[in-house]
Design a protein around this motif. Structure first.
Motif, PDB file in Angstrom:
ATOM      1  N   ASP A 114       0.799  -1.228   0.000  1.00 50.89           N
ATOM      2  CA  ASP A 114       0.000   0.000   0.000  1.00 50.89           C
ATOM      3  C   ASP A 114       0.829   1.274   0.000  1.00 50.89           C
ATOM      4  OD1 ASP A 114      -2.204  -1.668   0.122  1.00 50.89           O
ATOM      5  OD2 ASP A 114      -2.362  -1.545   2.302  1.00 50.89           O
ATOM      6  N   VAL A 115       2.134   1.159   0.289  1.00 53.04           N
ATOM      7  CA  VAL A 115       2.993   2.339   0.312  1.00 53.04           C
ATOM      8  C   VAL A 115       4.094   2.242  -0.749  1.00 53.04           C
ATOM      9  CG1 VAL A 115       4.568   3.761   1.688  1.00 53.04           C
ATOM     10  CG2 VAL A 115       2.536   2.748   2.754  1.00 53.04           C
ATOM     11  N   LEU A 116       4.947   1.220  -0.639  1.00 53.10           N
ATOM     12  CA  LEU A 116       6.097   1.145  -1.528  1.00 53.10           C
ATOM     13  C   LEU A 116       5.705   0.890  -2.985  1.00 53.10           C
ATOM     14  CD1 LEU A 116       8.788  -0.793   0.547  1.00 53.10           C
ATOM     15  CD2 LEU A 116       8.528   1.671   0.220  1.00 53.10           C
ATOM     16  N   PHE A 117       4.891  -0.139  -3.228  1.00 58.10           N
ATOM     17  CA  PHE A 117       4.539  -0.464  -4.607  1.00 58.10           C
ATOM     18  C   PHE A 117       3.823   0.691  -5.314  1.00 58.10           C
ATOM     19  CE2 PHE A 117       4.595  -5.415  -4.369  1.00 58.10           C
ATOM     20  CZ  PHE A 117       5.971  -5.361  -4.215  1.00 58.10           C
ATOM     21  N   PRO A 118       2.788   1.304  -4.699  1.00 60.00           N
ATOM     22  CA  PRO A 118       2.134   2.427  -5.380  1.00 60.00           C
ATOM     23  C   PRO A 118       3.079   3.599  -5.632  1.00 60.00           C
ATOM     24  CG  PRO A 118       0.726   1.568  -3.649  1.00 60.00           C
ATOM     25  CD  PRO A 118       2.063   0.918  -3.471  1.00 60.00           C
ATOM     26  N   TYR A 119       3.991   3.868  -4.689  1.00 59.76           N
ATOM     27  CA  TYR A 119       4.931   4.964  -4.892  1.00 59.76           C
ATOM     28  C   TYR A 119       5.824   4.686  -6.090  1.00 59.76           C
ATOM     29  CZ  TYR A 119       8.293   8.653  -3.940  1.00 59.76           C
ATOM     30  OH  TYR A 119       9.081   9.779  -4.065  1.00 59.76           O
ATOM     31  N   ALA A 120       6.338   3.453  -6.177  1.00 61.40           N
ATOM     32  CA  ALA A 120       7.201   3.103  -7.307  1.00 61.40           C
ATOM     33  C   ALA A 120       6.432   3.197  -8.618  1.00 61.40           C
ATOM     34  CB  ALA A 120       7.768   1.703  -7.125  1.00 61.40           C
ATOM     35  N   ARG A 121       5.205   2.712  -8.635  1.00 62.08           N
ATOM     36  CA  ARG A 121       4.407   2.751  -9.864  1.00 62.08           C
ATOM     37  C   ARG A 121       4.163   4.191 -10.303  1.00 62.08           C
ATOM     38  NH1 ARG A 121      -0.127   2.665 -12.783  1.00 62.08           N
ATOM     39  NH2 ARG A 121      -0.710   0.767 -13.943  1.00 62.08           N
ATOM     40  N   ALA A 122       3.879   5.070  -9.335  1.00 66.40           N
ATOM     41  CA  ALA A 122       3.554   6.457  -9.656  1.00 66.40           C
ATOM     42  C   ALA A 122       4.767   7.254 -10.109  1.00 66.40           C
ATOM     43  CB  ALA A 122       2.915   7.135  -8.441  1.00 66.40           C
ATOM     44  N   HIS A 123       5.965   6.890  -9.631  1.00 64.59           N
ATOM     45  CA  HIS A 123       7.146   7.709  -9.892  1.00 64.59           C
ATOM     46  C   HIS A 123       8.175   7.050 -10.806  1.00 64.59           C
ATOM     47  CE1 HIS A 123       5.456   9.506  -6.210  1.00 64.59           C
ATOM     48  NE2 HIS A 123       6.041  10.612  -6.600  1.00 64.59           N
ATOM     49  N   LEU A 124       7.933   5.807 -11.219  1.00 68.03           N
ATOM     50  CA  LEU A 124       8.935   5.087 -12.004  1.00 68.03           C
ATOM     51  C   LEU A 124       9.223   5.771 -13.334  1.00 68.03           C
ATOM     52  CD1 LEU A 124      10.751   2.592 -12.165  1.00 68.03           C
ATOM     53  CD2 LEU A 124       8.864   1.371 -13.247  1.00 68.03           C
TER      54      LEU A 124
END
Length: 228
Positions: free
Chosen positions: A21-31
Motif C-alpha cells: 500500500d505504500v512502496l509499490f504504489p509509490y514506485a508505480r507512480a514515480h517510475l
C-alpha cells in the motif's frame, strides 16, 4: 547451535500493507519520471538493458516503461524491476515520503540477538538496495549496523533450495547453523531442504504448515533455544 539468522521482510519483519500500500504504489507512480530523468545514468541504463534481455528483444524507453508497469501490476519478482524500484524508493526515502516499517518487536529482538553474538542477514525478493533503505530509515533509527549482509534474487529464487545452499556458502557457515525466518511455506520448505533450520512467522494466523516450528512474533523468538 544457531550462529546466524536469515530473515525475510514482507510479513516477517515488515507489514505486507507497507509494501503493497505504500512502496509499490509509490514506485508505480514515480517510475516513469525517475527513468526519464536518469536514463543516462550508467546504473539505470544497465537495468533498462536488462529488461530488454529478460523479454528477449530491444524495446524503446516507452515500451520498457510499459513492461515495467505490467510487471508491477502482476507482482512479478523480476530482478531489474526490483532494482529500479529500489532506486525510486531511495528517492522517496530521501524526500521524506515515508519511513521503513518494522513491527515493534523486531528492533528489540534483533539487538538482543546481536548482543548474544548471532549474525543477522536479510533475504528478500526486493533488491539489496531496497532492503538497506528500509532498515536505514525506520522509525526506530538506522538498524543497518545490526545486519551482516543482504541477499536478493541475484542469488536465486526464494523457493529454490539451491539459493539457500548458495547463501550458506557465502556466509561461510554450515547450513544447520543457519536459521531462516519467513511467512511463506514454500520458502521455508526450500530452506529446510537445503539443511537450514526454519521457523514460520505466523503473525496473522494464515500460515498453514506442520512442517516447521511457528512463532506469532519476533518477541516469542527472543530465546531461540526454546523454539527450535
Amino acid at each position: 547451535m544457531i550462529k546466524a539468522v536469515i530473515t525475510d521482510i514482507e510479513g516477517t519483519t515488515t507489514s505486507l500493507s507497507f509494501v503493497k500500500d505504500v512502496l509499490f504504489p509509490y514506485a508505480r507512480a514515480h517510475l516513469a519520471d525517475y527513468v526519464q530523468n536518469h536514463a543516462d545514468d550508467p546504473a539505470v541504463k544497465a537495468l533498462l538493458d536488462d529488461v530488454c534481455q529478460v523479454v528477449g528483444t530491444e524495446l524503446t524507453q516507452a515500451q520498457i516503461l510499459e513492461q515495467l508497469t505490467a510487471w508491477i501490476d502482476s507482482d512479478q519478482k523480476i530482478t531489474p524491476l526490483k532494482s529500479l524500484q529500489g532506486l525510486v524508493w531511495e528517492y522517496g526515502y530521501q524526500q521524506g515520503a515515508f519511513t521503513g516499517h518494522l513491527y515493534a518487536d523486531v528492533p528489540l529482538v534483533l539487538r538482543a540477538w546481536v548482543a548474544e553474538g548471532l549474525a543477522l542477514y536479510i533475504y528478500s525478493s526486493g533488491s539489496v538496495q531496497a532492503q538497506k533503505l528500509l532498515f536505514a530509515h525506520t522509525e526506530y533509527g538506522d538498524l543497518t549496523p545490526l545486519l551482516s549482509g543482504y541477499f536478493d534474487t541475484h542469488i536465486g529464487g526464494k523457493r529454490e533450495p539451491a539459493s539457500y545452499q548458495a547463501i550458506a556458502s557465502t556466509i561461510g557457515l554450515p547450513a544447520e547453523q543457519l536459521l531462516f525466518l519467513s511467512d511463506i511455506k514454500e520458502e521455508l520448505d526450500a530452506a529446510k531442504l537445503a539443511g537450514l533450520k526454519t521457523i514460520g512467522l505466523n503473525r496473522d494466523g494464515l500460515l498453514e504448515t506442520a512442517d516447521h516450528p511457528q512463532a506469532s512474533s519476533f518477541a516469542s523468538l527472543a530465546d531461540l533455544a526454546q523454539v527450535l
